[in-house]
Motif scaffolding. Structure first.
Motif, short mmCIF file in Angstrom:
data_model
loop_
_atom_site.label_atom_id
_atom_site.label_comp_id
_atom_site.label_asym_id
_atom_site.label_seq_id
_atom_site.Cartn_x
_atom_site.Cartn_y
_atom_site.Cartn_z
N LEU A 1 42.01 39.44 37.34
CA LEU A 1 41.35 38.76 38.47
C LEU A 1 42.36 38.07 39.37
O LEU A 1 42.24 38.09 40.60
CB LEU A 1 40.31 37.75 37.94
CG LEU A 1 39.07 38.37 37.28
CD1 LEU A 1 38.17 37.27 36.71
CD2 LEU A 1 38.28 39.21 38.29
N TYR A 2 43.38 37.46 38.75
CA TYR A 2 44.42 36.80 39.54
C TYR A 2 45.13 37.81 40.45
O TYR A 2 45.32 37.57 41.65
CB TYR A 2 45.43 36.10 38.62
CG TYR A 2 46.67 35.67 39.35
CD1 TYR A 2 46.67 34.52 40.13
CD2 TYR A 2 47.83 36.45 39.31
CE1 TYR A 2 47.79 34.15 40.85
CE2 TYR A 2 48.95 36.10 40.03
CZ TYR A 2 48.94 34.95 40.79
OH TYR A 2 50.04 34.60 41.53
N TRP B 1 42.91 38.75 43.37
CA TRP B 1 42.61 37.74 44.40
C TRP B 1 43.84 37.07 44.99
O TRP B 1 43.74 36.37 45.98
CB TRP B 1 41.62 36.70 43.85
CG TRP B 1 40.27 37.32 43.74
CD1 TRP B 1 39.67 37.81 42.61
CD2 TRP B 1 39.37 37.62 44.81
NE1 TRP B 1 38.46 38.37 42.91
CE2 TRP B 1 38.24 38.26 44.25
CE3 TRP B 1 39.39 37.40 46.19
CZ2 TRP B 1 37.15 38.68 45.02
CZ3 TRP B 1 38.31 37.81 46.97
CH2 TRP B 1 37.22 38.45 46.38
N GLU B 2 45.01 37.26 44.37
CA GLU B 2 46.22 36.72 45.00
C GLU B 2 47.04 37.81 45.69
O GLU B 2 46.85 38.03 46.88
CB GLU B 2 47.03 35.89 43.99
CG GLU B 2 46.57 34.42 43.94
CD GLU B 2 46.61 33.75 45.30
OE1 GLU B 2 47.60 33.93 46.03
OE2 GLU B 2 45.65 33.03 45.65
N ARG C 1 44.89 40.62 47.57
CA ARG C 1 44.15 40.10 48.72
C ARG C 1 45.09 39.80 49.88
O ARG C 1 44.80 40.11 51.03
CB ARG C 1 43.38 38.83 48.34
CG ARG C 1 42.43 38.33 49.41
CD ARG C 1 41.84 37.00 49.00
NE ARG C 1 42.88 36.10 48.50
CZ ARG C 1 43.53 35.22 49.22
NH1 ARG C 1 43.23 35.06 50.48
NH2 ARG C 1 44.49 34.48 48.69
N ARG D 1 37.70 42.64 50.84
CA ARG D 1 37.04 41.45 50.28
C ARG D 1 35.68 41.73 49.63
O ARG D 1 35.48 41.37 48.47
CB ARG D 1 36.89 40.37 51.35
CG ARG D 1 37.96 39.33 51.31
CD ARG D 1 37.63 38.23 52.29
NE ARG D 1 37.04 37.11 51.56
CZ ARG D 1 37.76 36.11 51.05
NH1 ARG D 1 39.06 36.11 51.18
NH2 ARG D 1 37.18 35.14 50.41
N ALA E 1 36.25 43.70 46.45
CA ALA E 1 36.85 42.90 45.38
C ALA E 1 35.82 41.95 44.79
O ALA E 1 35.77 41.71 43.58
CB ALA E 1 38.05 42.11 45.93
N LEU E 2 34.95 41.43 45.67
CA LEU E 2 33.91 40.51 45.21
C LEU E 2 32.90 41.25 44.32
O LEU E 2 32.53 40.76 43.24
CB LEU E 2 33.20 39.89 46.42
CG LEU E 2 32.32 38.71 46.12
CD1 LEU E 2 33.16 37.55 45.59
CD2 LEU E 2 31.57 38.27 47.39
N SER F 1 34.57 41.99 40.98
CA SER F 1 34.76 40.80 40.15
C SER F 1 33.45 40.33 39.53
O SER F 1 33.38 40.04 38.33
CB SER F 1 35.37 39.66 40.97
OG SER F 1 36.54 40.09 41.61
#
Ligand code: RET
Length: 250
Positions: free
Chosen positions: A152-153, A156-157, A160, A175, A178-179, A182
């Motif tokens: 997840l890191y 989103w880091e 993203r 986005r 990814a949402l 997740s």
């Protein structure tokens, strides 16, 4: 012989098989129609659902599972075929998402490699947790969850922020994808805890139902969402890059 698999559970497993076959056929059809230079996305999505379909057929016909001995002579069903499915499909799902963010996997091989390795460790430790009938399985569960957090890191880091650079047009769709990924993926460990492996209240039949729902959303639903994002790019390829102002319809 069927080691406790109810008729209803088999029905859900067949239903999932049908959904995966449907996804495979539609993804390949769409790829042939408007894949263009993004054909690899369509093929990847189809490979994901095809591999899942094969594992679901094995489970629906009574294979891919065993009995795990628990405390005080108890036994529970363990579908190891799910882990065989996930070991192939989850890295491919992450690669699909990374392709959307980066355009080319070679742009950031460390992040892509990190995603795949962390994901495989998450599945491996999840499998060990499932195999274990004693309390020790929660230790494997925690270890697996730690690698899930790494996944997840990385999404989103670094991914993203790479997507935000906007090097490829489809990265604007990163986005929401990814949402969706997740949120759906977070439900897997929760279902695990509530289900037979975690010693929760769900019967193995309800567990089969909920895994079917999650798997169809995470593979077929996500596949459609991803291909919808890249479709606009591949479809625009045959058109002139910048239309004359006079021909522009506003
Ligand atoms: C397990 C149990 C151990 C802890 C964690 C888990 C996570 C599993 C995930 C699975 C995702 C599967 C998908 C399948 C196909 O579409 C192994 C359940 C963290 C995130 C997306």
């Amino acid at each position: 012989m069927d080691a406790g698999q109810t008729g209803l559970a088999s029905f859900w497993l067949w239903f999932a098989t049908g959904g995966m076959v449907f996804g495979t056929v539609v993804f390949l059809y769409l790829g042939a129609r408007d894949g263009g230079s993004r054909w690899y996305h369509y093929v990847t999505s189809a490979v994901i659902t095809l591999w899942a379909a094969l594992n679901y057929v094995v489970m629906a016909t009574g294979g891919g599972k065993g009995l795990i001995a628990g405390p005080a002579d108890s036994e529970r069903l363990f579908y190891y075929a799910r882990y065989l499915d996930w070991a192939v499909t989850t890295p491919l799902l992450l690669i699909g998402l990374a392709w959307v963010a980066l355009g080319s996997l070679r742009r950031n091989p460390v992040v892509v490699g990190g995603l795949v390795v962390a994901d495989l460790l998450m599945i491996l430790f999840g499998w060990l947790a499932g195999l274990n009938g004693g309390g020790g399985r929660y230790a494997w569960f925690v270890l697996s969850t730690l690698f899930f957090l790494v996944v997840l890191y990385l999404i989103w880091e670094p991914l993203r922020s790479a997507a935000q650079e906007g090097t490829v047009p489809e990265s604007h769709g990163f986005r929401p994808l990814a949402l969706m990924l997740s949120v759906l993926w977070i439900l897997y460990p929760l279902l695990w805890l509530f289900g037979t492996e975690g010693g929760g209240p769900l019967s193995s039949t309800s567990e089969a139902f909920w895994f079917m729902v999650l798997d169809l959303l995470a593979k077929v639903g996500f596949g459609f969402a991803l291909l919808w994002t890249v479709r606009s790019v591949s479809q625009g390829e045959g058109e002139p890059a910048a239309p004359e102002p006079s021909t522009r319809v506003s």
